[in-house]
Design a protein around this motif. Structure first.
Motif, PDB file in Angstrom:
ATOM      1  N   THR A  64      35.554 -72.627 -19.653  1.00 30.22           N
ATOM      2  CA  THR A  64      34.221 -73.888 -20.325  1.00 30.22           C
ATOM      3  C   THR A  64      33.009 -72.122 -20.654  1.00 30.22           C
ATOM      4  O   THR A  64      32.620 -71.359 -19.764  1.00 30.22           O
ATOM      5  CB  THR A  64      33.212 -74.592 -20.237  1.00 30.22           C
ATOM      6  N   GLU A  65      32.998 -71.872 -21.924  1.00 29.12           N
ATOM      7  CA  GLU A  65      32.120 -71.007 -21.898  1.00 29.12           C
ATOM      8  C   GLU A  65      30.442 -71.144 -23.175  1.00 29.12           C
ATOM      9  O   GLU A  65      31.030 -72.160 -24.831  1.00 29.12           O
ATOM     10  CB  GLU A  65      32.430 -70.026 -23.086  1.00 29.12           C
ATOM     11  N   VAL A  66      29.360 -72.115 -22.862  1.00 29.56           N
ATOM     12  CA  VAL A  66      28.656 -72.236 -23.985  1.00 29.56           C
ATOM     13  C   VAL A  66      27.488 -71.466 -24.412  1.00 29.56           C
ATOM     14  O   VAL A  66      27.178 -70.940 -23.560  1.00 29.56           O
ATOM     15  CB  VAL A  66      28.194 -73.845 -22.888  1.00 29.56           C
ATOM     16  N   ASP A  67      27.072 -71.446 -25.862  1.00 28.85           N
ATOM     17  CA  ASP A  67      25.515 -70.639 -26.067  1.00 28.85           C
ATOM     18  C   ASP A  67      25.145 -71.689 -26.748  1.00 28.85           C
ATOM     19  O   ASP A  67      25.184 -72.307 -27.535  1.00 28.85           O
ATOM     20  CB  ASP A  67      26.034 -69.317 -26.808  1.00 28.85           C
ATOM     21  N   TYR A  68      23.502 -71.856 -25.352  1.00 25.49           N
ATOM     22  CA  TYR A  68      22.405 -72.700 -26.191  1.00 25.49           C
ATOM     23  C   TYR A  68      21.779 -72.045 -27.186  1.00 25.49           C
ATOM     24  O   TYR A  68      20.900 -71.294 -26.851  1.00 25.49           O
ATOM     25  CB  TYR A  68      22.039 -73.543 -24.609  1.00 25.49           C
ATOM     26  N   ARG A  69      22.091 -72.355 -28.169  1.00 24.74           N
ATOM     27  CA  ARG A  69      20.927 -71.502 -29.384  1.00 24.74           C
ATOM     28  C   ARG A  69      19.341 -72.536 -29.651  1.00 24.74           C
ATOM     29  O   ARG A  69      18.160 -71.562 -29.163  1.00 24.74           O
ATOM     30  CB  ARG A  69      21.647 -71.413 -30.351  1.00 24.74           C
ATOM     31  N   ARG A  70      19.225 -73.631 -29.930  1.00 24.94           N
ATOM     32  CA  ARG A  70      17.912 -74.029 -30.268  1.00 24.94           C
ATOM     33  C   ARG A  70      18.781 -75.919 -29.115  1.00 24.94           C
ATOM     34  O   ARG A  70      19.164 -75.891 -29.271  1.00 24.94           O
ATOM     35  CB  ARG A  70      18.303 -74.581 -31.240  1.00 24.94           C
ATOM     36  N   ARG A  91      48.673 -71.565 -22.542  1.00 26.10           N
ATOM     37  CA  ARG A  91      47.224 -72.432 -22.550  1.00 26.10           C
ATOM     38  C   ARG A  91      46.493 -72.391 -24.086  1.00 26.10           C
ATOM     39  O   ARG A  91      47.280 -71.411 -24.955  1.00 26.10           O
ATOM     40  CB  ARG A  91      46.385 -70.935 -21.254  1.00 26.10           C
ATOM     41  N   PHE A  92      45.580 -72.906 -24.603  1.00 24.71           N
ATOM     42  CA  PHE A  92      45.272 -72.586 -25.567  1.00 24.71           C
ATOM     43  C   PHE A  92      43.552 -72.998 -26.100  1.00 24.71           C
ATOM     44  O   PHE A  92      43.086 -73.485 -24.495  1.00 24.71           O
ATOM     45  CB  PHE A  92      45.732 -74.038 -26.581  1.00 24.71           C
ATOM     46  N   TRP A  93      42.835 -72.712 -26.565  1.00 24.83           N
ATOM     47  CA  TRP A  93      41.260 -72.479 -26.359  1.00 24.83           C
ATOM     48  C   TRP A  93      40.526 -74.296 -27.801  1.00 24.83           C
ATOM     49  O   TRP A  93      41.045 -73.970 -28.633  1.00 24.83           O
ATOM     50  CB  TRP A  93      40.661 -71.578 -26.876  1.00 24.83           C
ATOM     51  N   CYS A  94      39.848 -73.891 -27.507  1.00 22.90           N
ATOM     52  CA  CYS A  94      39.217 -75.696 -28.235  1.00 22.90           C
ATOM     53  C   CYS A  94      38.114 -74.830 -29.195  1.00 22.90           C
ATOM     54  O   CYS A  94      36.630 -74.754 -27.311  1.00 22.90           O
ATOM     55  CB  CYS A  94      38.893 -76.741 -28.005  1.00 22.90           C
ATOM     56  N   GLU A  95      37.488 -74.818 -29.479  1.00 18.82           N
ATOM     57  CA  GLU A  95      35.925 -74.065 -29.877  1.00 18.82           C
ATOM     58  C   GLU A  95      35.631 -75.412 -30.600  1.00 18.82           C
ATOM     59  O   GLU A  95      35.458 -76.263 -31.770  1.00 18.82           O
ATOM     60  CB  GLU A  95      36.250 -73.071 -31.016  1.00 18.82           C
ATOM     61  N   PHE A  96      34.081 -74.497 -30.432  1.00 21.18           N
ATOM     62  CA  PHE A  96      33.194 -76.457 -31.158  1.00 21.18           C
ATOM     63  C   PHE A  96      31.704 -75.654 -31.461  1.00 21.18           C
ATOM     64  O   PHE A  96      31.217 -74.417 -31.518  1.00 21.18           O
ATOM     65  CB  PHE A  96      32.817 -76.760 -29.928  1.00 21.18           C
ATOM     66  N   LYS A 111      33.550 -72.767 -26.667  1.00 19.76           N
ATOM     67  CA  LYS A 111      34.990 -72.325 -26.453  1.00 19.76           C
ATOM     68  C   LYS A 111      35.480 -72.842 -24.843  1.00 19.76           C
ATOM     69  O   LYS A 111      34.497 -73.072 -23.647  1.00 19.76           O
ATOM     70  CB  LYS A 111      35.501 -70.856 -26.527  1.00 19.76           C
ATOM     71  N   GLN A 112      36.504 -73.495 -24.715  1.00 15.25           N
ATOM     72  CA  GLN A 112      37.244 -74.605 -23.450  1.00 15.25           C
ATOM     73  C   GLN A 112      38.408 -74.299 -23.192  1.00 15.25           C
ATOM     74  O   GLN A 112      39.163 -73.886 -24.717  1.00 15.25           O
ATOM     75  CB  GLN A 112      37.072 -75.767 -23.144  1.00 15.25           C
ATOM     76  N   ALA A 113      39.088 -73.480 -22.708  1.00 12.69           N
ATOM     77  CA  ALA A 113      40.628 -73.076 -22.105  1.00 12.69           C
ATOM     78  C   ALA A 113      40.937 -73.914 -21.254  1.00 12.69           C
ATOM     79  O   ALA A 113      40.003 -74.779 -20.283  1.00 12.69           O
ATOM     80  CB  ALA A 113      39.866 -71.692 -21.666  1.00 12.69           C
ATOM     81  N   LEU A 114      42.380 -74.995 -22.202  1.00 15.44           N
ATOM     82  CA  LEU A 114      42.913 -75.408 -21.360  1.00 15.44           C
ATOM     83  C   LEU A 114      44.778 -75.191 -21.759  1.00 15.44           C
ATOM     84  O   LEU A 114      45.240 -74.987 -21.616  1.00 15.44           O
ATOM     85  CB  LEU A 114      42.852 -77.057 -22.362  1.00 15.44           C
ATOM     86  N   ALA A 115      44.925 -75.428 -20.112  1.00 15.64           N
ATOM     87  CA  ALA A 115      46.559 -75.814 -19.938  1.00 15.64           C
ATOM     88  C   ALA A 115      47.144 -77.172 -19.458  1.00 15.64           C
ATOM     89  O   ALA A 115      46.150 -77.908 -19.601  1.00 15.64           O
ATOM     90  CB  ALA A 115      47.068 -75.632 -18.762  1.00 15.64           C
TER      91      ALA A 115
END
Length: 131
Positions: A64-70, A91-96, A111-115
């Motif tokens: 999981t990669e997260v960027d907290y902007r506000r 593997r696949f990535w979901c983006e949010f 972004k999250q990577a899943l298998a």
């Protein structure tokens, strides 16, 4: 207009239990909201909860990669938009993106990577998404 990507939009109201003593959303609450969106996106992609329970094939989070902007705050209504990003054989990535509804402000990107894994063996599976 033709849909170019599989996408899911969920809404969440920031509740008291989502915040710290200053009324700001804490990081675990954002991840819970992303998890809800990702679970509904999975169903749209053909991975219904009941089907997974029967087949014992589950999407397993590997990164999981997260960027907290506000910060979001108590009482805010949030729109969480998730979509299927890059897909490989295993593997696949979901983006949010998470935005405050009242002003459209971008609060969080993730972004999250899943298998896919066959349980109980723990065997990785090849991907085969429904169109």
């Amino acid at each position: 207009m033709e849909e170019t990507r599989k996408e899911m939009v969920t809404r969440e109201e920031v509740m008291f239990f989502d915040t710290d003593c200053g009324g700001v959303v804490h990081n675990l609450a954002y991840l819970r909201m992303i998890e809800t969106c990702r679970t509904r996106l999975a169903a749209k992609l053909g991975m219904e909860l009941r089907d997974m329970a029967e087949s014992q094939v589950f999407p397993v989070l590997t990164r999981t990669e997260v960027d907290y902007r506000r910060p979001a705050k108590l009482g805010d209504w949030l729109e969480i938009r998730g979509w299927l990003g890059k897909v490989s054989a295993a593997r696949f990535w979901c983006e949010f993106e998470m935005r405050r509804e009242s002003d459209g402000e971008l609060l969080v990107t993730a972004k999250q990577a899943l298998a896919l894994v066959k349980m109980p063996e723990g065997k990785p599976m090849r991907l085969n998404f429904k169109d």
